[in-house]
Design an enzyme around this catalytic site. Structure first.
Site, PDB file in Angstrom:
ATOM      1  N   SER A  44      -7.478  52.621  20.362  1.00 39.82           N
ATOM      2  CA  SER A  44      -8.543  53.558  20.696  1.00 39.82           C
ATOM      3  C   SER A  44      -7.977  54.743  21.491  1.00 39.82           C
ATOM      4  O   SER A  44      -7.007  55.361  21.076  1.00 39.82           O
ATOM      5  CB  SER A  44      -9.653  52.831  21.453  1.00 39.82           C
ATOM      6  OG  SER A  44     -10.833  53.599  21.482  1.00 39.82           O
ATOM      7  N   ASP A 158     -12.549  50.648  15.883  1.00 35.99           N
ATOM      8  CA  ASP A 158     -11.840  50.657  17.161  1.00 35.99           C
ATOM      9  C   ASP A 158     -11.092  49.344  17.403  1.00 35.99           C
ATOM     10  O   ASP A 158     -11.677  48.256  17.362  1.00 35.99           O
ATOM     11  CB  ASP A 158     -12.876  50.869  18.267  1.00 35.99           C
ATOM     12  CG  ASP A 158     -12.277  51.202  19.608  1.00 35.99           C
ATOM     13  OD1 ASP A 158     -11.403  50.438  20.060  1.00 35.99           O
ATOM     14  OD2 ASP A 158     -12.686  52.207  20.212  1.00 35.99           O
TER      15      ASP A 158
END
Length: 294
Positions: A44, A158
């Protein structure tokens, strides 16, 4: 510094939205104290900051994010309102490519791995070759906010969903130390970065979305307002989930040293706190790593 007079580091950069700007401060502290970062694993925002650093453009990105205005943020929000995400993310990635360039991972001077999550098979996807920003876009697909991303024919989101502090990609490194930065640390009201601003002030991201919603009409605006409220709730839940997963992961696969940022240091989208978060990362690195024997 050279490797002859500084310790080499495998740096693990965790996920946590805007709190990841603290990664910049951690990196600056390591460099200022003679550590040589030879390997980066991130997911991320950690994949983003780590990739930019590996490409040699951290200062440029720091200058950009520290100076970005509300109008700039609005212009970067390519609203999707797709069933799998509010924002497509193409404008953000294209802007970053303009600043950083789009090198291939295998050409970077630092070993680099971005971690994403295969949502269909429930497994991590380690990306350590190909275009840098393809890897970053795959890893930053925050559920509900960014639309999902297809990488290698697989829908990914993510990486923090499965592993918020991805240490495993560094296991075969030959560096002196593994240092992990966990953005899901214990809540600490005394370190809440947003206190430097009015507590009722919205982040530039949420404010921009609210303005977009206000411009809609009738039941459509009401529907999207409800969806945005649901997004806020979902992200608080996501933060709590990531914090719990990180504790278990770090217990099973410990690093040599840790830097922890309280998960309430700022909201997940409060990128308007860049300068404060960078300073926080530097200070937390000093507190956590300052006593390491070099």
């Amino acid at each position: 510094m050279t490797e002859e007079n500084g310790k080499t580091v495998s740096l693990v950069l965790g996920s946590g939205g805007a709190r990841g700007l603290a990664h910049i401060g951690v990196i600056h502290w390591l460099e200022a104290n003679g550590y040589i970062i030879k390997s980066i694993s991130g997911c991320s925002i950690g994949a983003l900051i780590g990739g930019v650093y590996a490409a040699g453009k951290l200062d440029e990105i720091q200058a950009w994010v520290s100076a970005i205005t509300k109008l700039d943020i609005v212009s970067l929000l390519d609203i999707s309102w797709n069933k799998n995400g509010f924002v497509k993310g193409d404008k953000v990635i294209d802007t970053l490519i303009e600043i950083v360039g789009n090198a291939n991972i295998e050409d970077l001077p630092i070993k680099y791995t971005a971690v994403a999550a295969d949502i269909h098979n429930g497994k991590e996807v380690w990306i350590n070759n190909g275009r840098l920003f393809d890897a970053i876009r795959a890893s930053i697909s925050l559920p509900l906010f960014f639309t999902t991303y297809k990488y290698g024919g697989v829908d990914v989101i993510d990486g923090g969903v499965l592993n918020p502090v991805p240490i495993a990609p560094t296991f075969n490194d030959t560096t002196d130390l593994t240092i992990a930065v966990n953005l899901g640390g214990k809540v600490n009201v005394n370190e809440k970065v947003v206190k430097v601003k009015n507590n009722t002030e919205k982040s530039v991201f949420t404010d921009s979305i609210s303005e977009f919603i206000t411009g809609l009409s009738g039941s459509t605006a009401n529907k999207y307002s409800q969806e945005w409220d649901a997004f806020d709730v979902a992200n608080q839940a996501f933060d709590a989930m990531q914090s719990s997963i990180a504790r278990h992961q770090l217990s099973a696969y410990p690093a040599d040293h840790y830097v922890e940022i309280a998960r309430n240091a700022c909201g997940i989208l409060e990128f308007d706190l860049a300068s404060e978060l960078i300073d926080l990362g530097y200070e937390k690195a000093r507190e956590s790593l300052g006593n390491i024997q070099t």
